[in-house]
Design an enzyme around this catalytic site. Sequence first.
Site, mmCIF file in Angstrom:
data_model
loop_
_atom_site.group_PDB
_atom_site.id
_atom_site.type_symbol
_atom_site.label_atom_id
_atom_site.label_comp_id
_atom_site.label_asym_id
_atom_site.label_seq_id
_atom_site.Cartn_x
_atom_site.Cartn_y
_atom_site.Cartn_z
ATOM 1 N N GLY A 226 0.823 -1.207 0.000
ATOM 2 C CA GLY A 226 0.000 0.000 0.000
ATOM 3 C C GLY A 226 0.856 1.255 0.000
ATOM 4 N N SER A 227 0.378 2.253 0.707
ATOM 5 C CA SER A 227 1.009 3.571 0.635
ATOM 6 C C SER A 227 2.386 3.642 1.275
ATOM 7 C CB SER A 227 0.089 4.623 1.267
ATOM 8 O OG SER A 227 -1.061 4.799 0.465
ATOM 9 N N THR A 228 2.795 2.622 2.043
ATOM 10 C CA THR A 228 4.168 2.649 2.559
ATOM 11 C C THR A 228 5.171 2.605 1.408
ATOM 12 O OG1 THR A 228 4.194 0.236 2.853
ATOM 13 C CG2 THR A 228 3.561 1.574 4.760
ATOM 14 N N PHE A 229 4.757 2.043 0.268
ATOM 15 C CA PHE A 229 5.654 1.984 -0.886
ATOM 16 C C PHE A 229 5.896 3.373 -1.480
ATOM 17 C CE2 PHE A 229 6.980 1.175 -5.262
ATOM 18 C CZ PHE A 229 7.926 0.170 -5.080
ATOM 19 N N LYS A 230 5.068 4.342 -1.129
ATOM 20 C CA LYS A 230 5.264 5.697 -1.648
ATOM 21 C C LYS A 230 6.614 6.277 -1.222
ATOM 22 C CE LYS A 230 0.310 6.601 -1.880
ATOM 23 N NZ LYS A 230 -0.873 7.224 -1.238
#
Length: 499
Positions: A226-230
């Site tokens: 999810g957004s941790t990959f941002k």
Amino acid sequence: MARSRNSQRPGISTTGRRAGTFCLVLILALAAQATRVQVFQAHRYDDNPANQRQAIQRYDQPRGNILVGATPVTGSAPTGGRFDYKRTYTAGAQYAAVTGYSSQIYGNTQLEGTQDDLLSGTDKRLAGWALWDEIARKQNPGGDVHTTIDQAAQQAAMRGLGSQKGAVAAIEPSTGRILALASTPSYDPGTFAGSSNADQDAWNRLRADTDQPMLNRALRQTYPPGSTFKVVTAAAALAGGVVSDINAPTSAPYPYVMPGTTTELVNDTSACDRPNLSLDTAMTLSCNSVLGYLGVSTGLEPMVTMAQNFGFNDSRLDIPVRAARSNFDTTMNASQLALSSIGQFDTAATPLVMAMVAAGVANQGTVMYPQLVDKLTKSDGTTVQLMEPQPYKRAMSPAVAGQVQQLMTDVVQNGTGRNARIPGATVGGKTGTAQHGVDNSGTPYAWFISWAKPAGSSDVPPVAVAVVIADSDATDVTGGGLAAPIAKSVMQAVLNGRG
């Protein structure tokens, strides 16, 4: 006439010579067979499943220990049965993701498996005189495995996870030392360490449990990040020059229609529904449209390179236990790249690799190889092998790492990661809530990755953490609501121990 001396000696009959030759051949044949069996085929017989001698010998002495700090978390107990000793565990469920199990029936896993030769005493490095020990088949006392685990951090991780399905991986960024490795629900490996009916029943119950307590979710399970990959996407955009100033407006449009489609990349909050947001604002609010756009603008090859700098697509990541391969596709169209850049599509990661992401940012852009073992010793404490920190890859320059650190700090101070704030500390983090299942019908995965250091310190943060909650009964299934408080408690435990 006198007879010659030689003619007086009794002769050897032809039959006698043949018998002697035959006996000599038999002796040589027997010697050759004995040599073949005892020397050249010894290992084949040793390893034959029907040969119980090795198993009996393996368990006729206490097994070496696995230690956390100076404290053994394993032991050995006399059985009074065919096998003299079996493995025991102190706080077995707390450290099962670290130790694995050693069972007289079911073998060895995790550190019990990768370090089995040392623990069982068969490692040649334990021998005083290796040649004689090999000839005599002498078994040396088992050696000890000293882990890198921080007891307080491990306890905080297990306490925070509680009854939820999830995992925690914590790393010391400057060295790669793994400070916590937790997976829940867990199990007690001591319940099936022996060979009794009770041990077999315990094993069967664990294997039949649909919650999979024996699955190491920190190392062997991947989840959409999810957004941790941002954090990875932001690092790639900055390293590639797509963004130079994290506070300047970007060219990200709103709405952002993914290339080649008529589908908008939607945001979870209306605060993101504006064009030209800065990277700092987009990270603080976790705007899908901006980071998806920046991932496509950066390009597939630079995105793949950055992901692989942090451990993605590495199928041989051994700590020394092998971790499952985290995935970032190397062949995608632009719309798939947009989704992958926000941690969706086929992107999947272990908690270990996401902890490496946070640790690499914290360590000025250098990702260290994660290691679970500090040193190996003989039973008398003599060091057999000392593990040295090893760089894994240079993910980005210190300047870019500093910009990403600021992005992560702002997420905690002003954005979705507020639950990870620690008084007297500087904390950087990123939340993530990853959808999954058919039509995203599954309970979302709640993620949080972070690092922390004492406020005002210019040193490398002493701890980086990744937390994933895979299933919970909580009503607030978000990274900030579920995972961030657990990361906070782990980071506090490490900071308190370094104070």
